[in-house]
Design a protein around this motif. Structure first.
Motif, PDB file in Angstrom:
ATOM      1  N   ALA A 159    -105.392 -59.658 -66.581  1.00 35.94           N
ATOM      2  CA  ALA A 159    -106.433 -59.516 -67.605  1.00 35.94           C
ATOM      3  C   ALA A 159    -107.798 -59.752 -66.962  1.00 35.94           C
ATOM      4  CB  ALA A 159    -106.197 -60.503 -68.746  1.00 35.94           C
ATOM      5  N   ALA A 160    -107.898 -60.796 -66.123  1.00 36.45           N
ATOM      6  CA  ALA A 160    -109.165 -61.102 -65.452  1.00 36.45           C
ATOM      7  C   ALA A 160    -109.571 -59.955 -64.534  1.00 36.45           C
ATOM      8  CB  ALA A 160    -109.028 -62.401 -64.660  1.00 36.45           C
ATOM      9  N   LEU A 161    -108.627 -59.416 -63.796  1.00 32.95           N
ATOM     10  CA  LEU A 161    -108.955 -58.378 -62.808  1.00 32.95           C
ATOM     11  C   LEU A 161    -109.324 -57.043 -63.455  1.00 32.95           C
ATOM     12  CD1 LEU A 161    -106.376 -59.038 -59.912  1.00 32.95           C
ATOM     13  CD2 LEU A 161    -108.544 -60.158 -60.412  1.00 32.95           C
ATOM     14  N   ASN A 162    -108.908 -56.842 -64.710  1.00 28.15           N
ATOM     15  CA  ASN A 162    -109.237 -55.584 -65.395  1.00 28.15           C
ATOM     16  C   ASN A 162    -110.268 -55.768 -66.507  1.00 28.15           C
ATOM     17  OD1 ASN A 162    -107.301 -53.315 -64.362  1.00 28.15           O
ATOM     18  ND2 ASN A 162    -106.045 -55.166 -64.517  1.00 28.15           N
ATOM     19  N   GLY A 163    -110.840 -56.985 -66.602  1.00 26.29           N
ATOM     20  CA  GLY A 163    -111.928 -57.215 -67.549  1.00 26.29           C
ATOM     21  C   GLY A 163    -111.532 -57.190 -69.006  1.00 26.29           C
ATOM     22  N   VAL A 164    -110.355 -57.729 -69.322  1.00 27.33           N
ATOM     23  CA  VAL A 164    -109.920 -57.808 -70.717  1.00 27.33           C
ATOM     24  C   VAL A 164    -109.463 -59.231 -71.050  1.00 27.33           C
ATOM     25  CG1 VAL A 164    -109.329 -55.364 -71.027  1.00 27.33           C
ATOM     26  CG2 VAL A 164    -107.649 -56.925 -70.010  1.00 27.33           C
ATOM     27  N   VAL A 165    -109.109 -59.447 -72.302  1.00 22.84           N
ATOM     28  CA  VAL A 165    -108.682 -60.775 -72.728  1.00 22.84           C
ATOM     29  C   VAL A 165    -107.170 -60.900 -72.521  1.00 22.84           C
ATOM     30  CG1 VAL A 165    -108.439 -62.311 -74.735  1.00 22.84           C
ATOM     31  CG2 VAL A 165    -110.526 -60.957 -74.434  1.00 22.84           C
ATOM     32  N   GLY A 166    -106.768 -62.005 -71.900  1.00 22.96           N
ATOM     33  CA  GLY A 166    -105.333 -62.260 -71.696  1.00 22.96           C
ATOM     34  C   GLY A 166    -104.963 -63.587 -72.311  1.00 22.96           C
ATOM     35  N   PHE A 167    -104.167 -63.532 -73.366  1.00 20.12           N
ATOM     36  CA  PHE A 167    -103.827 -64.755 -74.099  1.00 20.12           C
ATOM     37  C   PHE A 167    -102.351 -65.100 -73.907  1.00 20.12           C
ATOM     38  CE2 PHE A 167    -102.201 -66.296 -78.359  1.00 20.12           C
ATOM     39  CZ  PHE A 167    -102.527 -67.632 -78.144  1.00 20.12           C
ATOM     40  N   SER A 407    -107.579 -66.036 -70.661  1.00 23.37           N
ATOM     41  CA  SER A 407    -108.534 -65.567 -69.654  1.00 23.37           C
ATOM     42  C   SER A 407    -109.472 -64.579 -70.334  1.00 23.37           C
ATOM     43  CB  SER A 407    -107.790 -64.899 -68.493  1.00 23.37           C
ATOM     44  OG  SER A 407    -108.715 -64.329 -67.591  1.00 23.37           O
ATOM     45  N   PHE A 408    -110.767 -64.771 -70.108  1.00 26.29           N
ATOM     46  CA  PHE A 408    -111.752 -63.872 -70.742  1.00 26.29           C
ATOM     47  C   PHE A 408    -112.786 -63.444 -69.716  1.00 26.29           C
ATOM     48  CE2 PHE A 408    -115.175 -67.020 -71.023  1.00 26.29           C
ATOM     49  CZ  PHE A 408    -114.451 -68.209 -70.926  1.00 26.29           C
ATOM     50  N   PRO A 409    -113.286 -62.207 -69.839  1.00 26.49           N
ATOM     51  CA  PRO A 409    -114.294 -61.731 -68.884  1.00 26.49           C
ATOM     52  C   PRO A 409    -115.610 -62.459 -69.125  1.00 26.49           C
ATOM     53  CG  PRO A 409    -113.301 -59.908 -70.129  1.00 26.49           C
ATOM     54  CD  PRO A 409    -112.934 -61.164 -70.828  1.00 26.49           C
ATOM     55  N   TYR A 410    -116.281 -62.903 -68.029  1.00 23.98           N
ATOM     56  CA  TYR A 410    -117.552 -63.605 -68.228  1.00 23.98           C
ATOM     57  C   TYR A 410    -118.656 -63.102 -67.312  1.00 23.98           C
ATOM     58  CZ  TYR A 410    -116.771 -66.370 -64.001  1.00 23.98           C
ATOM     59  OH  TYR A 410    -116.586 -66.755 -62.715  1.00 23.98           O
ATOM     60  N   ASP A 411    -118.322 -62.188 -66.396  1.00 32.41           N
ATOM     61  CA  ASP A 411    -119.362 -61.671 -65.495  1.00 32.41           C
ATOM     62  C   ASP A 411    -118.807 -60.450 -64.768  1.00 32.41           C
ATOM     63  OD1 ASP A 411    -121.790 -61.464 -64.222  1.00 32.41           O
ATOM     64  OD2 ASP A 411    -121.773 -63.499 -63.386  1.00 32.41           O
ATOM     65  N   TYR A 412    -119.726 -59.742 -64.062  1.00 30.86           N
ATOM     66  CA  TYR A 412    -119.305 -58.594 -63.250  1.00 30.86           C
ATOM     67  C   TYR A 412    -119.925 -58.758 -61.881  1.00 30.86           C
ATOM     68  CZ  TYR A 412    -117.670 -57.028 -67.718  1.00 30.86           C
ATOM     69  OH  TYR A 412    -116.993 -56.979 -68.900  1.00 30.86           O
ATOM     70  N   VAL A 413    -119.091 -58.700 -60.839  1.00 33.52           N
ATOM     71  CA  VAL A 413    -119.584 -58.871 -59.472  1.00 33.52           C
ATOM     72  C   VAL A 413    -119.258 -57.573 -58.728  1.00 33.52           C
ATOM     73  CG1 VAL A 413    -119.372 -60.192 -57.323  1.00 33.52           C
ATOM     74  CG2 VAL A 413    -119.209 -61.377 -59.531  1.00 33.52           C
ATOM     75  N   ASN A 414    -120.271 -56.947 -58.175  1.00 30.49           N
ATOM     76  CA  ASN A 414    -120.113 -55.654 -57.500  1.00 30.49           C
ATOM     77  C   ASN A 414    -119.429 -54.630 -58.406  1.00 30.49           C
ATOM     78  OD1 ASN A 414    -121.099 -57.079 -55.260  1.00 30.49           O
ATOM     79  ND2 ASN A 414    -118.995 -57.556 -54.580  1.00 30.49           N
ATOM     80  N   GLY A 415    -119.744 -54.688 -59.684  1.00 33.13           N
ATOM     81  CA  GLY A 415    -119.178 -53.732 -60.636  1.00 33.13           C
ATOM     82  C   GLY A 415    -117.769 -54.045 -61.082  1.00 33.13           C
ATOM     83  N   MET A 416    -117.199 -55.136 -60.546  1.00 31.05           N
ATOM     84  CA  MET A 416    -115.832 -55.511 -60.941  1.00 31.05           C
ATOM     85  C   MET A 416    -115.888 -56.758 -61.826  1.00 31.05           C
ATOM     86  SD  MET A 416    -113.754 -53.316 -59.390  1.00 31.05           S
ATOM     87  CE  MET A 416    -112.150 -54.041 -59.099  1.00 31.05           C
ATOM     88  N   PRO A 417    -115.028 -56.819 -62.830  1.00 28.07           N
ATOM     89  CA  PRO A 417    -115.080 -57.976 -63.737  1.00 28.07           C
ATOM     90  C   PRO A 417    -114.510 -59.243 -63.102  1.00 28.07           C
ATOM     91  CG  PRO A 417    -113.247 -56.538 -64.299  1.00 28.07           C
ATOM     92  CD  PRO A 417    -113.998 -55.846 -63.192  1.00 28.07           C
ATOM     93  N   LEU A 432    -108.447 -71.878 -78.715  1.00 27.80           N
ATOM     94  CA  LEU A 432    -108.826 -71.016 -77.594  1.00 27.80           C
ATOM     95  C   LEU A 432    -109.364 -69.688 -78.112  1.00 27.80           C
ATOM     96  CD1 LEU A 432    -105.722 -71.495 -75.248  1.00 27.80           C
ATOM     97  CD2 LEU A 432    -107.997 -72.488 -74.948  1.00 27.80           C
ATOM     98  N   LEU A 433    -108.624 -69.103 -79.068  1.00 28.06           N
ATOM     99  CA  LEU A 433    -109.034 -67.813 -79.624  1.00 28.06           C
ATOM    100  C   LEU A 433    -110.379 -67.968 -80.335  1.00 28.06           C
ATOM    101  CD1 LEU A 433    -105.471 -66.883 -80.894  1.00 28.06           C
ATOM    102  CD2 LEU A 433    -106.718 -65.656 -79.104  1.00 28.06           C
ATOM    103  N   GLY A 434    -110.561 -69.111 -80.983  1.00 26.65           N
ATOM    104  CA  GLY A 434    -111.815 -69.388 -81.684  1.00 26.65           C
ATOM    105  C   GLY A 434    -112.993 -69.447 -80.718  1.00 26.65           C
ATOM    106  N   PHE A 435    -112.767 -70.110 -79.579  1.00 28.27           N
ATOM    107  CA  PHE A 435    -113.859 -70.189 -78.608  1.00 28.27           C
ATOM    108  C   PHE A 435    -114.210 -68.801 -78.067  1.00 28.27           C
ATOM    109  CE2 PHE A 435    -115.246 -69.983 -74.240  1.00 28.27           C
ATOM    110  CZ  PHE A 435    -116.483 -70.589 -74.362  1.00 28.27           C
ATOM    111  N   VAL A 436    -113.189 -68.011 -77.714  1.00 30.07           N
ATOM    112  CA  VAL A 436    -113.474 -66.689 -77.132  1.00 30.07           C
ATOM    113  C   VAL A 436    -114.145 -65.777 -78.172  1.00 30.07           C
ATOM    114  CG1 VAL A 436    -112.501 -64.658 -75.947  1.00 30.07           C
ATOM    115  CG2 VAL A 436    -111.688 -66.953 -75.372  1.00 30.07           C
ATOM    116  N   ASP A 437    -113.774 -65.939 -79.445  1.00 35.33           N
ATOM    117  CA  ASP A 437    -114.491 -65.233 -80.522  1.00 35.33           C
ATOM    118  C   ASP A 437    -115.986 -65.502 -80.411  1.00 35.33           C
ATOM    119  OD1 ASP A 437    -112.624 -63.870 -82.061  1.00 35.33           O
ATOM    120  OD2 ASP A 437    -112.093 -65.644 -83.247  1.00 35.33           O
TER     121      ASP A 437
END
Lengths: 454, 435
Positions: A159-167, A407-417, A432-437
């Motif tokens: 999830a982190a490597l593809n820039g999506v949420v992984g719960f 896991s949640f996306p929080y930045d992009y480095v060299n175009g990769m999440p 956890l879900l509440g915080f990511v919301d």
């Protein structure tokens, strides 16, 4: 972030939406290999709801389910996993297909299978593992949620490597019936999605007691908000510099959001890799004992052979990593060494759970999801097994303890999440879900694709 | 000789140990599902009924009950084992360290554990066929200490165990399967998969003689695994294993630890104790009582419900007669009537039982009533009814009334008693017999 589930429901879909989506996914798959099975003919209860996929180790009646293994090639389960049963019974989801993975879940980068999935942002990079296909598919498809599975980090990492949420929910909150076992005391079915809201919707649909899974006993899920975030020094030290830099920015941002971030020392968390792999391999070696090439999946055929010989020859079809874990796992269970490895690992696991519980009563644990930036496939395939296992440094503690994490996306480095991981106390999944919301209100995710847009 | 046993007892549950499949299918591979076939993704779920029965066994064998019981995977590779591991118990067995007592002998019980049966292998010509109906059937394994010292003790142990199990609702007459460990000296020989009590005793006998012969000839007894050949009535070496089997036990992570402390189970009947007490109190033959009731709860129930109201001898005799004529199904009221007949010295024949069953008044001859005895009874009757003799003296016709009464009393035809009655009356009237 808007919920793609709610948005999809509000849209008027063309009559052939699902057929066209399946055709597009087939095309896409030639490049990304995110799917192992595509519901092209749209059989089953399709054409009604939000497209969903399931990791290839979750049994779907009538569809080839291989767990990424040649040993299960051609295996069509005669039953649905409980989670599939619940998704379909709701009438709100349409089965799109099964997603690619490391063989039986054995891998951090998705490379331990015959044709690995590719990263949704750049095909030269790994999709991550073991739920690499699920994460890549979620990053590429506009309206879609993925049922994935984690044993030691297999949801959070891809999830982190593809820039999506992984719960990854608390162990025992979601039934494992119909999940092809890797390590039963660690396996958890969870969700990969484009928002915390989607993860919550799917989680609420599939979770809850199931008489077919004795270990599915976590009933009530809590929502205890935490204002304090703990960063474990011994863990962060191990991250490479390009990961530490954006992570420190995240810490500042959280503080500006009014959260209190505290640096603590909790060395036992950095010692979790060894007990994790010992327990995971010991259990995996027993789970893989059943694959012998004649009952289901691969038909080895040479039935004239003596059973020992037949069995040994048929099992040559496991991949290298699976063979390694069978051999190590069998060794670990041996009478002469089991106390030294297996029993000790169980003790360490208990100690880890106790020390994490104390911290998680007061706040969340925060870390990067993975200590390196997304590697290229060519670089990752050169790593030794031990270097590979070390990549699970951050995801292993919550997985070994059965703690929910996201896991949640929080930045992009060299175009990769890049992704961060938040861990909560057992059954406090909603917090956890509440915080990511809340996070999603101030941070716009960039997705790799919008296939299936209406 | 020292014998230790590992006994496998098939439990009479309606469904299998870890799934809902039935236990009484006849056609091969008809009671199967993804769980007992070990399909990928399936998980076991524990059958509570099996736990209840197994707890009853552990309790009857005086075991310490592990209130928090758990399971392990025993890994080995064989075509009959669908998951390539058997779910069984080890450290967290339902019962531990118990004993079984019979006569004055006490045999230690190491463990009572629940486990699943593998599939059945059928060899047909060049083919090995598998029937998964048996896969996942519930078994209890009872492991004893090597405390059995002779064939007689083995026989006694097995009979007593069978009786205890019988009273818990488990019939192991033909189904009992066990591995025997037999040693006359230092090295022990394991005889695997012997079926039936008779074969177990014969296998032990054969092993004892074989090992003693070896010792006599000055040869060493080889520590090995043997099988029992029923036709030859002999043990034979099994295929040698190259290495010692190592099972690599693993705690079963799909089943949590089960709390059995709130589960209630059947209480045991120790037939030795029951019959000993009955024999003492009612002055009956203990051995006979035991033989009648060891594997027959119906007879024990009859004894318990009628004791004190009838002579124990009569109850025992009635049971022996219904068993002899295969009339165990007789109703309680008819059975009680039978005891009444026995108390009246009526010989119980099959015909008598059938008459009683039909609810008819039984008119049967006294087979054992001798002439002398009949005379004694007539005299007794006349002494009770002195007036009748006076009547007779006045009018000979009064004899008819007496003949009628005697024949009714003795269940005899009036013709058969009239001569004797008249003779006694004449003697009495003449003063030859004093009334």
């Amino acid at each position: 972030m808007t919920s793609s589930i709610r948005e999809f429901a509000s849209k008027k879909k063309p009559g052939d939406y699902y057929q066209r989506l399946a055709a597009e996914v087939e095309e896409l798959n030639k490049e990304y290999h995110a799917f192992t099975t595509i519901n092209a003919s749209q059989k089953g209860k399709a054409g009604a709801g939000v497209p969903f996929s399931s990791k290839a180790n979750i049994c779907v009646k009538g569809f080839e389910t291989t767990a990424g293994s040649k040993m299960l090639r051609g295996y069509v389960p005669p039953f649905n996993a409980t989670v599939i049963e619940r998704m379909l019974a709701s009438g709100e989801y349409s089965f799109l297909g099964e997603t690619n993975m490391d063989e039986f879940g054995f891998g951090t980068f998705g490379l331990n299978t015959e044709v690995p999935a590719r990263n949704a942002f750049d095909k030269a990079y790994v999709a991550g593992g073991s739920s690499g296909g699920a994460a890549a598919a979620t990053a590429l498809l506009k309206y879609h949620v993925a049922l994935a599975e984690s044993t030691g980090g297999s949801i959070a990492t891809p999830a982190a490597l593809n820039g999506v949420v992984g719960f990854t929910p608390t162990y025992g909150a979601v039934s494992r019936y119909g999940l092809i076992d890797y390590a039963n005391s660690l396996d958890k079915i969870g969700v990969i999605s484009r928002s915390a809201a989607d993860a919550r919707t799917v989680f609420d649909l599939v979770r809850g007691a199931d008489s077919y899974d004795t270990t599915c006993v976590v009933g009530k899920i809590r929502d205890e908000k935490k204002e304090r975030f703990y960063v474990v020094k011994e863990l962060l030290e191990a991250a490479e510099a390009p990961v530490k830099r954006p992570f420190e920015k995240l810490v500042s941002k959280l503080e500006s959001m009014g959260r209190k971030v505290e640096r603590i020392s909790l060395g036992i968390l950095a010692e979790a890799i060894e007990p994790y792999y010992i327990i995971a391999m010991a259990e995996a070696s027993t789970n893989l004992a059943k694959y012998n090439g004649y009952k289901y999946g691969l038909q080895y055929g040479e039935l004239y052979k003596r059973y020992d010989e037949f069995f040994t020859s048929a099992r040559e079809n496991f991949g290298t990593e699976a063979k390694r874990r069978i051999i190590l796992g069998t060794f670990i269970r041996g009478e002469s060494v089991r106390d030294r490895y297996y029993t000790k690992a169980l003790v360490l696991r208990r100690m880890l759970i106790e020390s994490m519980q104390k911290v998680l009563e007061k706040g969340f644990l925060l870390s990067p999801t993975i200590p390196i930036l997304t590697p290229k496939i060519s670089d990752a395939s050169r790593l030794t097994p031990v270097q590979n296992y070390a990549m699970d440094l951050y995801t292993i503690p919550p997985n070994l303890g059965g703690f929910p994490h996201i896991s949640f996306p929080y930045d992009y480095v060299n175009g990769m999440p890049v992704g961060a991981q938040l861990v909560a106390a057992q059954a406090n999944d909603y917090s956890l879900l509440g915080f990511v919301d809340e996070w999603e209100k101030g941070f716009a995710y960039r997705f790799a694709g919008n296939v299936g847009d209406i | 000789m020292r014998i230790g046993l590992e006994i496998h007892i098939a439990l009479p549950t309606r469904s299998k140990l870890f799934c809902a499949c039935g236990t009484s299918a006849e056609q091969p591979n008809t009671a199967i599902c993804p769980i007992c076939m070990g399909f990928p993704g399936s998980k076991p779920m524990l059958n509570r009924e099996a736990v209840v029965v197994a707890l009853g066994i552990a309790n009857a064998l005086h075991c310490k009950i592990n209130e928090r019981t758990s399971f392990v995977r025993k890994i080995y590779f064989y075509p009959d084992l669908p998951k390539s591991y058997q779910i069984t118990q080890l450290g967290g067995s339902l019962g531990e360290t118990g004993y079984l007592q019979y006569d004055k002998k006490k045999v230690g019980i190491r463990r009572v554990q629940l486990e699943e049966d593998p599939a059945k292998i059928v060899r047909e010509g060049a083919y090995t066929l598998l029937d998964f109906n048996r896969s996942g059937m519930p078994l209890v394994e009872v492991v004893t200490d090597p405390d059995i010292r002779s064939q007689e003790e083995l026989w006694g142990f097995l009979r007593t165990l069978r009786s205890i199990l019988y009273y818990l609702g488990i019939d192991i007459d033909k189904e009992v399967k066990a591995d025997l460990n037999v040693s006359v000296g230092r090295d022990r020989v394991e005889v695997k998969n012997v079926t039936g009590i008779k074969n177990l005793v014969e296998a032990a006998k054969f092993e004892e003689e074989r090992q003693e012969q070896l010792v006599k000839e000055g040869e060493a007894v080889k520590q090995e695994t043997r099988g029992y050949n029923e036709k030859k009535r002999a043990t034979e070496p099994m295929r040698e294993k190259e290495t010692d089997e190592e099972y690599g036990y693993l705690y079963e992570p799909d089943l949590t630890v089960f709390d059995v402390s709130k589960i209630s189970y059947k209480k045991p009947v120790y037939i030795d104790e029951v019959t000993h007490a009955l024999a003492e109190k009612y002055k009956a033959n203990e051995r006979t009582l035991k033989e009648l009731t060891m594997f027959d709860s119906r007879s024990l129930e009859r004894i318990e419900s009628l004791k004190g109201r009838y002579r124990m001898q009569s109850i025992i005799h009635a049971i022996q007669r219904i068993k002899k004529f295969g009339k165990e199904g007789i109703s309680d009221s008819a059975f009680e009537k039978m005891i009444g007949l026995i108390d009246n010295d009526v010989e119980i024949t099959k015909h008598v039982i059938e008459e009683v069953e039909r609810g008819r008044e039984v008119v049967v001859k006294h087979a054992k009533l001798t002439e002398k005895e009949l005379e004694r009874r007539i005299v007794e009757y006349l002494r009770e009814n002195r007036r009748l003799l006076e009547d007779y003296k006045k009018n000979k016709k009064a004899a008819n009334l007496i003949i009628g009464e005697i024949s009714k009393r003795e269940n005899l035809h009036p013709k058969d008693v009239s001569k004797k009655v008249l003779a006694v009356l004449d003697k009495a009237a003449g003063g030859e017999i004093s009334i």
